[in-house]
Design a protein around this motif. Structure first.
Motif, PDB file in Angstrom:
ATOM      1  N   ASP A  43       0.843  -1.194   0.000  1.00 44.81           N
ATOM      2  CA  ASP A  43       0.000   0.000   0.000  1.00 44.81           C
ATOM      3  C   ASP A  43       0.880   1.246   0.000  1.00 44.81           C
ATOM      4  O   ASP A  43       2.112   1.143  -0.042  1.00 44.81           O
ATOM      5  N   GLN A  44       0.249   2.420   0.070  1.00 45.68           N
ATOM      6  CA  GLN A  44       0.998   3.674   0.030  1.00 45.68           C
ATOM      7  C   GLN A  44       1.933   3.813   1.225  1.00 45.68           C
ATOM      8  O   GLN A  44       3.044   4.328   1.091  1.00 45.68           O
ATOM      9  N   ALA A  45       1.524   3.334   2.378  1.00 47.85           N
ATOM     10  CA  ALA A  45       2.372   3.416   3.569  1.00 47.85           C
ATOM     11  C   ALA A  45       3.664   2.622   3.373  1.00 47.85           C
ATOM     12  O   ALA A  45       4.748   3.071   3.765  1.00 47.85           O
ATOM     13  N   ALA A  46       3.554   1.445   2.756  1.00 46.67           N
ATOM     14  CA  ALA A  46       4.749   0.635   2.491  1.00 46.67           C
ATOM     15  C   ALA A  46       5.656   1.326   1.474  1.00 46.67           C
ATOM     16  O   ALA A  46       6.881   1.335   1.625  1.00 46.67           O
ATOM     17  N   TYR A  47       5.054   1.912   0.452  1.00 42.11           N
ATOM     18  CA  TYR A  47       5.832   2.643  -0.561  1.00 42.11           C
ATOM     19  C   TYR A  47       6.550   3.837   0.071  1.00 42.11           C
ATOM     20  O   TYR A  47       7.723   4.083  -0.193  1.00 42.11           O
ATOM     21  N   ASP A  48       5.863   4.561   0.929  1.00 45.14           N
ATOM     22  CA  ASP A  48       6.473   5.694   1.624  1.00 45.14           C
ATOM     23  C   ASP A  48       7.615   5.229   2.531  1.00 45.14           C
ATOM     24  O   ASP A  48       8.657   5.891   2.622  1.00 45.14           O
ATOM     25  N   ALA A  49       7.417   4.096   3.197  1.00 45.34           N
ATOM     26  CA  ALA A  49       8.464   3.547   4.062  1.00 45.34           C
ATOM     27  C   ALA A  49       9.702   3.177   3.258  1.00 45.34           C
ATOM     28  O   ALA A  49      10.836   3.398   3.699  1.00 45.34           O
ATOM     29  N   TYR A  50       9.507   2.631   2.073  1.00 41.83           N
ATOM     30  CA  TYR A  50      10.620   2.307   1.178  1.00 41.83           C
ATOM     31  C   TYR A  50      11.383   3.573   0.789  1.00 41.83           C
ATOM     32  O   TYR A  50      12.612   3.618   0.858  1.00 41.83           O
ATOM     33  N   ASN A  51      10.654   4.589   0.363  1.00 41.28           N
ATOM     34  CA  ASN A  51      11.303   5.820  -0.086  1.00 41.28           C
ATOM     35  C   ASN A  51      12.118   6.484   1.016  1.00 41.28           C
ATOM     36  O   ASN A  51      13.142   7.105   0.733  1.00 41.28           O
ATOM     37  N   SER A  52      11.695   6.362   2.253  1.00 39.06           N
ATOM     38  CA  SER A  52      12.415   6.992   3.356  1.00 39.06           C
ATOM     39  C   SER A  52      13.390   6.043   4.061  1.00 39.06           C
ATOM     40  O   SER A  52      14.119   6.465   4.962  1.00 39.06           O
ATOM     41  N   HIS A  53      13.428   4.785   3.641  1.00 40.17           N
ATOM     42  CA  HIS A  53      14.300   3.803   4.295  1.00 40.17           C
ATOM     43  C   HIS A  53      15.768   4.192   4.091  1.00 40.17           C
ATOM     44  O   HIS A  53      16.179   4.543   2.986  1.00 40.17           O
ATOM     45  N   PRO A  54      16.588   4.119   5.142  1.00 34.39           N
ATOM     46  CA  PRO A  54      18.004   4.511   5.032  1.00 34.39           C
ATOM     47  C   PRO A  54      18.790   3.752   3.959  1.00 34.39           C
ATOM     48  O   PRO A  54      19.664   4.338   3.313  1.00 34.39           O
ATOM     49  N   GLU A  55      18.501   2.476   3.747  1.00 34.07           N
ATOM     50  CA  GLU A  55      19.221   1.709   2.720  1.00 34.07           C
ATOM     51  C   GLU A  55      18.862   2.196   1.311  1.00 34.07           C
ATOM     52  O   GLU A  55      19.715   2.251   0.432  1.00 34.07           O
ATOM     53  N   HIS A  56      17.598   2.536   1.101  1.00 36.75           N
ATOM     54  CA  HIS A  56      17.179   3.087  -0.194  1.00 36.75           C
ATOM     55  C   HIS A  56      17.836   4.441  -0.422  1.00 36.75           C
ATOM     56  O   HIS A  56      18.403   4.701  -1.482  1.00 36.75           O
ATOM     57  N   GLN A  57      17.778   5.293   0.572  1.00 38.35           N
ATOM     58  CA  GLN A  57      18.366   6.620   0.434  1.00 38.35           C
ATOM     59  C   GLN A  57      19.873   6.551   0.215  1.00 38.35           C
ATOM     60  O   GLN A  57      20.422   7.305  -0.590  1.00 38.35           O
ATOM     61  N   ALA A  58      20.556   5.639   0.887  1.00 36.70           N
ATOM     62  CA  ALA A  58      21.999   5.475   0.699  1.00 36.70           C
ATOM     63  C   ALA A  58      22.314   4.966  -0.704  1.00 36.70           C
ATOM     64  O   ALA A  58      23.261   5.439  -1.346  1.00 36.70           O
ATOM     65  N   PHE A  59      21.531   3.999  -1.200  1.00 37.20           N
ATOM     66  CA  PHE A  59      21.756   3.492  -2.550  1.00 37.20           C
ATOM     67  C   PHE A  59      21.572   4.607  -3.581  1.00 37.20           C
ATOM     68  O   PHE A  59      22.372   4.746  -4.509  1.00 37.20           O
ATOM     69  N   VAL A  60      20.549   5.421  -3.411  1.00 39.66           N
ATOM     70  CA  VAL A  60      20.306   6.533  -4.336  1.00 39.66           C
ATOM     71  C   VAL A  60      21.483   7.507  -4.311  1.00 39.66           C
ATOM     72  O   VAL A  60      21.999   7.904  -5.360  1.00 39.66           O
ATOM     73  N   ALA A  61      21.928   7.882  -3.123  1.00 41.76           N
ATOM     74  CA  ALA A  61      22.990   8.881  -2.994  1.00 41.76           C
ATOM     75  C   ALA A  61      24.353   8.361  -3.446  1.00 41.76           C
ATOM     76  O   ALA A  61      25.098   9.074  -4.126  1.00 41.76           O
ATOM     77  N   LYS A  62      24.668   7.119  -3.093  1.00 43.36           N
ATOM     78  CA  LYS A  62      26.013   6.591  -3.342  1.00 43.36           C
ATOM     79  C   LYS A  62      26.171   5.876  -4.670  1.00 43.36           C
ATOM     80  O   LYS A  62      27.289   5.718  -5.166  1.00 43.36           O
TER      81      LYS A  62
END
Length: 100
Positions: free
Chosen positions: A65-84
């Protein structure tokens, strides 16, 4: 895909040559890191074959659901992969999100 499930797809072209070790590492690492995030379901790495599309690869995944998608987008591992990795190695991309 059950009703209300979100399918998130990112289609992209890498800065690396298609058959390079760098491309293989990016696709492998992306799959390993992103699929390990608990809310991610049915993660796939895809290779583009259509002559009508300029993008070379795709990551596809589903969220309950949208809550799970939002959790993914803000997850530290996702954010680190995007940045690095993503911001450094991806030449162009398009994100597509579908709900049934």
């Amino acid at each position: 895909m059950k009703h209300g499930t979100i399918r998130h797809m990112a289609v992209f072209t890498l800065k690396h040559a298609p058959d390079s070790a760098e491309t293989a590492a990016f696709l492998r690492d992306g799959a390993e890191i992103l699929s390990a995030i608990p809310v991610v379901k049915n993660f796939e790495v895809l290779r583009q074959i259509s002559l009508k599309c300029d993008f070379q690869y795709g990551f596809s995944m589903e969220f309950e659901d949208q809550a799970a998608y939002d959790a993914y987008n803000s997850h530290p591992e996702h954010q680190a992969f995007v940045a690095k990795r993503w911001e450094i190695e991806v030449a162009a991309f398009q994100e597509i999100d579908f709900v049934n």
